[in-house]
Scaffold this motif. Structure first.
Motif, PDB file in Angstrom:
ATOM      1  N   MET A  42       0.846  -1.191   0.000  1.00 21.65           N
ATOM      2  CA  MET A  42       0.000   0.000   0.000  1.00 21.65           C
ATOM      3  C   MET A  42       0.887   1.249   0.000  1.00 21.65           C
ATOM      4  O   MET A  42       1.745   1.411   0.868  1.00 21.65           O
ATOM      5  N   ASP A  43       0.678   2.119  -0.986  1.00 21.10           N
ATOM      6  CA  ASP A  43       1.443   3.360  -1.017  1.00 21.10           C
ATOM      7  C   ASP A  43       0.630   4.496  -0.415  1.00 21.10           C
ATOM      8  O   ASP A  43      -0.506   4.316   0.006  1.00 21.10           O
ATOM      9  N   SER A  44       1.210   5.696  -0.390  1.00 20.89           N
ATOM     10  CA  SER A  44       0.556   6.828   0.254  1.00 20.89           C
ATOM     11  C   SER A  44      -0.714   7.249  -0.472  1.00 20.89           C
ATOM     12  O   SER A  44      -1.671   7.722   0.154  1.00 20.89           O
ATOM     13  N   THR A  45      -0.741   7.084  -1.807  1.00 17.96           N
ATOM     14  CA  THR A  45      -1.938   7.465  -2.564  1.00 17.96           C
ATOM     15  C   THR A  45      -3.133   6.605  -2.173  1.00 17.96           C
ATOM     16  O   THR A  45      -4.237   7.107  -1.935  1.00 17.96           O
ATOM     17  N   ILE A  46      -2.905   5.293  -2.107  1.00 16.26           N
ATOM     18  CA  ILE A  46      -3.983   4.383  -1.716  1.00 16.26           C
ATOM     19  C   ILE A  46      -4.419   4.652  -0.285  1.00 16.26           C
ATOM     20  O   ILE A  46      -5.609   4.675   0.039  1.00 16.26           O
ATOM     21  N   ALA A  47      -3.436   4.896   0.601  1.00 14.06           N
ATOM     22  CA  ALA A  47      -3.756   5.181   2.002  1.00 14.06           C
ATOM     23  C   ALA A  47      -4.604   6.443   2.125  1.00 14.06           C
ATOM     24  O   ALA A  47      -5.540   6.502   2.935  1.00 14.06           O
ATOM     25  N   LEU A  48      -4.290   7.459   1.293  1.00 13.37           N
ATOM     26  CA  LEU A  48      -5.061   8.698   1.330  1.00 13.37           C
ATOM     27  C   LEU A  48      -6.487   8.466   0.857  1.00 13.37           C
ATOM     28  O   LEU A  48      -7.443   8.989   1.453  1.00 13.37           O
ATOM     29  N   ILE A  49      -6.652   7.668  -0.195  1.00 15.46           N
ATOM     30  CA  ILE A  49      -7.994   7.364  -0.711  1.00 15.46           C
ATOM     31  C   ILE A  49      -8.806   6.607   0.330  1.00 15.46           C
ATOM     32  O   ILE A  49      -9.991   6.912   0.579  1.00 15.46           O
ATOM     33  N   LEU A  50      -8.174   5.614   0.965  1.00 17.67           N
ATOM     34  CA  LEU A  50      -8.873   4.834   1.985  1.00 17.67           C
ATOM     35  C   LEU A  50      -9.230   5.691   3.199  1.00 17.67           C
ATOM     36  O   LEU A  50     -10.311   5.549   3.775  1.00 17.67           O
ATOM     37  N   THR A  51      -8.310   6.578   3.573  1.00 13.37           N
ATOM     38  CA  THR A  51      -8.588   7.481   4.697  1.00 13.37           C
ATOM     39  C   THR A  51      -9.752   8.403   4.374  1.00 13.37           C
ATOM     40  O   THR A  51     -10.628   8.654   5.216  1.00 13.37           O
ATOM     41  N   GLN A  52      -9.768   8.911   3.145  1.00 18.15           N
ATOM     42  CA  GLN A  52     -10.866   9.782   2.720  1.00 18.15           C
ATOM     43  C   GLN A  52     -12.195   9.040   2.795  1.00 18.15           C
ATOM     44  O   GLN A  52     -13.179   9.562   3.341  1.00 18.15           O
ATOM     45  N   ASP A  53     -12.236   7.812   2.261  1.00 25.55           N
ATOM     46  CA  ASP A  53     -13.471   7.025   2.315  1.00 25.55           C
ATOM     47  C   ASP A  53     -13.872   6.738   3.760  1.00 25.55           C
ATOM     48  O   ASP A  53     -15.055   6.786   4.113  1.00 25.55           O
ATOM     49  N   GLY A  54     -12.871   6.430   4.597  1.00 28.13           N
ATOM     50  CA  GLY A  54     -13.172   6.126   5.994  1.00 28.13           C
ATOM     51  C   GLY A  54     -13.740   7.320   6.738  1.00 28.13           C
ATOM     52  O   GLY A  54     -14.678   7.180   7.534  1.00 28.13           O
ATOM     53  N   ILE A  55     -13.206   8.511   6.474  1.00 27.25           N
ATOM     54  CA  ILE A  55     -13.706   9.714   7.142  1.00 27.25           C
ATOM     55  C   ILE A  55     -15.121  10.037   6.674  1.00 27.25           C
ATOM     56  O   ILE A  55     -15.989  10.418   7.485  1.00 27.25           O
ATOM     57  N   VAL A  56     -15.379   9.889   5.375  1.00 25.76           N
ATOM     58  CA  VAL A  56     -16.727  10.149   4.848  1.00 25.76           C
ATOM     59  C   VAL A  56     -17.730   9.183   5.467  1.00 25.76           C
ATOM     60  O   VAL A  56     -18.795   9.588   5.957  1.00 25.76           O
ATOM     61  N   ASN A  57     -17.387   7.884   5.455  1.00 23.55           N
ATOM     62  CA  ASN A  57     -18.291   6.903   6.063  1.00 23.55           C
ATOM     63  C   ASN A  57     -18.449   7.155   7.555  1.00 23.55           C
ATOM     64  O   ASN A  57     -19.559   7.049   8.103  1.00 23.55           O
ATOM     65  N   GLY A  58     -17.341   7.497   8.217  1.00 23.55           N
ATOM     66  CA  GLY A  58     -17.409   7.768   9.641  1.00 23.55           C
ATOM     67  C   GLY A  58     -18.293   8.949   9.973  1.00 23.55           C
ATOM     68  O   GLY A  58     -18.985   8.962  11.001  1.00 23.55           O
ATOM     69  N   ALA A  59     -18.311   9.969   9.104  1.00 22.42           N
ATOM     70  CA  ALA A  59     -19.175  11.130   9.331  1.00 22.42           C
ATOM     71  C   ALA A  59     -20.646  10.724   9.291  1.00 22.42           C
ATOM     72  O   ALA A  59     -21.459  11.181  10.117  1.00 22.42           O
ATOM     73  N   ILE A  60     -20.996   9.847   8.338  1.00 23.38           N
ATOM     74  CA  ILE A  60     -22.385   9.363   8.254  1.00 23.38           C
ATOM     75  C   ILE A  60     -22.717   8.503   9.470  1.00 23.38           C
ATOM     76  O   ILE A  60     -23.784   8.640  10.087  1.00 23.38           O
ATOM     77  N   TYR A  61     -21.802   7.597   9.839  1.00 26.65           N
ATOM     78  CA  TYR A  61     -22.056   6.746  10.998  1.00 26.65           C
ATOM     79  C   TYR A  61     -22.161   7.572  12.272  1.00 26.65           C
ATOM     80  O   TYR A  61     -22.891   7.200  13.202  1.00 26.65           O
ATOM     81  N   ALA A  62     -21.422   8.683  12.335  1.00 30.51           N
ATOM     82  CA  ALA A  62     -21.503   9.553  13.505  1.00 30.51           C
ATOM     83  C   ALA A  62     -22.903  10.148  13.639  1.00 30.51           C
ATOM     84  O   ALA A  62     -23.473  10.203  14.740  1.00 30.51           O
ATOM     85  N   LEU A  63     -23.467  10.598  12.518  1.00 31.39           N
ATOM     86  CA  LEU A  63     -24.822  11.142  12.551  1.00 31.39           C
ATOM     87  C   LEU A  63     -25.824  10.090  13.023  1.00 31.39           C
ATOM     88  O   LEU A  63     -26.662  10.359  13.893  1.00 31.39           O
ATOM     89  N   LEU A  64     -25.722   8.886  12.458  1.00 29.76           N
ATOM     90  CA  LEU A  64     -26.662   7.837  12.838  1.00 29.76           C
ATOM     91  C   LEU A  64     -26.436   7.405  14.279  1.00 29.76           C
ATOM     92  O   LEU A  64     -27.395   7.120  15.015  1.00 29.76           O
ATOM     93  N   GLY A  65     -25.168   7.346  14.689  1.00 28.06           N
ATOM     94  CA  GLY A  65     -24.878   6.994  16.078  1.00 28.06           C
ATOM     95  C   GLY A  65     -25.449   8.005  17.050  1.00 28.06           C
ATOM     96  O   GLY A  65     -26.014   7.643  18.092  1.00 28.06           O
ATOM     97  N   LEU A  66     -25.338   9.289  16.723  1.00 24.77           N
ATOM     98  CA  LEU A  66     -25.906  10.335  17.574  1.00 24.77           C
ATOM     99  C   LEU A  66     -27.425  10.200  17.661  1.00 24.77           C
ATOM    100  O   LEU A  66     -28.017  10.375  18.731  1.00 24.77           O
ATOM    101  N   ALA A  67     -28.054   9.909  16.522  1.00 23.01           N
ATOM    102  CA  ALA A  67     -29.509   9.732  16.520  1.00 23.01           C
ATOM    103  C   ALA A  67     -29.916   8.543  17.387  1.00 23.01           C
ATOM    104  O   ALA A  67     -30.886   8.613  18.153  1.00 23.01           O
ATOM    105  N   LEU A  68     -29.177   7.446  17.289  1.00 24.41           N
ATOM    106  CA  LEU A  68     -29.498   6.255  18.082  1.00 24.41           C
ATOM    107  C   LEU A  68     -29.309   6.512  19.570  1.00 24.41           C
ATOM    108  O   LEU A  68     -30.124   6.076  20.395  1.00 24.41           O
ATOM    109  N   VAL A  69     -28.229   7.209  19.921  1.00 25.20           N
ATOM    110  CA  VAL A  69     -28.001   7.547  21.330  1.00 25.20           C
ATOM    111  C   VAL A  69     -29.117   8.442  21.850  1.00 25.20           C
ATOM    112  O   VAL A  69     -29.634   8.252  22.957  1.00 25.20           O
ATOM    113  N   LEU A  70     -29.522   9.432  21.047  1.00 29.97           N
ATOM    114  CA  LEU A  70     -30.586  10.342  21.453  1.00 29.97           C
ATOM    115  C   LEU A  70     -31.894   9.596  21.675  1.00 29.97           C
ATOM    116  O   LEU A  70     -32.570   9.780  22.703  1.00 29.97           O
TER     117      LEU A  70
END
Length: 345
Positions: free
Chosen positions: A1-29
């Protein structure tokens, strides 16, 4: 894995994590205020995304039929309660909101859907269609069981999930849908290019989280929800309606779910049952937060998103298994470090 692939995966992970954060907050509420583990949260993700996709294609979304159906059921329940309590004045208001307006939408929505509207207008119309289903669902299913045990409420949530999934199949069919990107192009940060759509998703999620924080900290209704979450019995004693709190909580949950679905629709194909897996990953984030801590749930959501992204690169066939296995050590740690607490303690 090179830095380009790591950056792409990190970007996807942050985007997915942002959505999961919203849903997690809703579930906690939802759990904090009503003690409901809201399994159908993912269905609102699918309803929001697929309703928007159909409106963009100038098709009438099947979800519009849920409004009059659910509205009539709610009115009949309100009618029975009004007759018992001799509350005749409230019945006229209920008839207007739960029967007249939903039936009128059956004429308005098809006409609006046939028109070529800008994307933001379709987003607003989709929210108008999906969000009212949240408080209606609470009134029909959960309000009569407000004093039931957490286990009973969980079983009911599973039943509601299957019912909504079946309705989604009827309304949207088995084919997948996508929507156009909200923003086009890329943004260069010096160390690499980020998709403008991905950045839009993250910034929108952060803005919504901040808006919810301001709502809970600086508004009367937000403080009422916080009081109900801390102690339901105490909230009732000081005059806070737990029924109102429950309806408002489910309204916020429906809004968060629908908006989350619209945010991911441009980057992934959404099917009628896609929301279930997405909702479960938000549930993993909520579990990490103990179904009580919003900040820990947000951090857990980011961890879930990054773990899913990198797992898809190293072991794509097992990425779901790896993500959901994360629950086991979290539950083990919490079972060893917490003590039993009664519902009203």
């Amino acid at each position: 894995m090179d830095s380009t692939i790591a950056l792409i995966l990190t970007q996807d992970g942050i985007v997915n994590g942002a959505i999961y954060a919203l849903l997690g907050l809703a579930l906690v509420l939802v759990f904090a205020v009503t003690r409901v583990i809201f399994i159908p949260q993912g269905e609102f993700v699918a309803f929001g995304a697929l309703t928007l996709a159909m409106l963009i294609e100038n098709k009438t979304p099947g979800t519009m039929w849920l409004l009059p159906i659910a509205g009539v059921v709610v009115f009949l329940m309100e009618l029975g309660e009004g007759i018992r309590q001799q509350a005749w004045k409230s019945l006229a208001k209920s008839f207007f909101w739960f029967v007249v307006i939903p039936l009128a939408s059956l004429w308005v929505i098809p006409a609006v859907a046939a028109a070529k509207l800008p994307l933001w207008a379709d987003v607003l119309l989709s929210l108008v269609i999906v969000i009212p289903l949240g408080p209606m669902l609470y009134r029909i299913v959960y309000q009569p069981l407000a004093e039931a045990s957490v286990l009973v409420l969980l079983i009911v949530s599973v039943a509601v999930h299957f019912a909504l999934t079946g309705l989604a199949l009827v309304f949207f069919g088995a084919e997948g849908w996508r929507t156009p990107a909200f923003v086009e192009g890329t943004v260069n940060f010096g160390f690499g290019d980020w998709s403008a759509q991905s950045l839009f998703v993250v910034l929108t999620s952060v803005a919504l989280i901040v808006a919810l924080w301001l709502f809970f900290g600086h508004t009367l209704y937000g403080r009422a929800l916080r009081a109900t979450a801390v102690n339901r019995r105490g909230a009732r004693l000081v005059g806070i309606s737990t029924t109102m709190s429950g309806r408002l909580t489910f309204t916020l949950a429906a809004f968060v779910g629908a908006l989350s679905g619209m945010l991911i629709a441009p980057v992934t194909t959404v099917y009628y049952d896609t929301g279930f897996l997405i909702g479960l990953k938000g549930f993993v984030a909520a579990i990490i937060g103990g179904l009580s801590s919003y900040p820990i749930a947000s951090v857990g959501a980011l961890a879930v998103g990054l773990l899913e992204s990198f797992s898809s690169f190293w072991a794509s066939a097992y990425k779901e298994v790896i993500v959901f296995t994360l629950i086991i050590p979290v539950l083990l740690w919490r079972s060893l470090t917490t003590h039993h607490v009664e519902d009203e303690e």
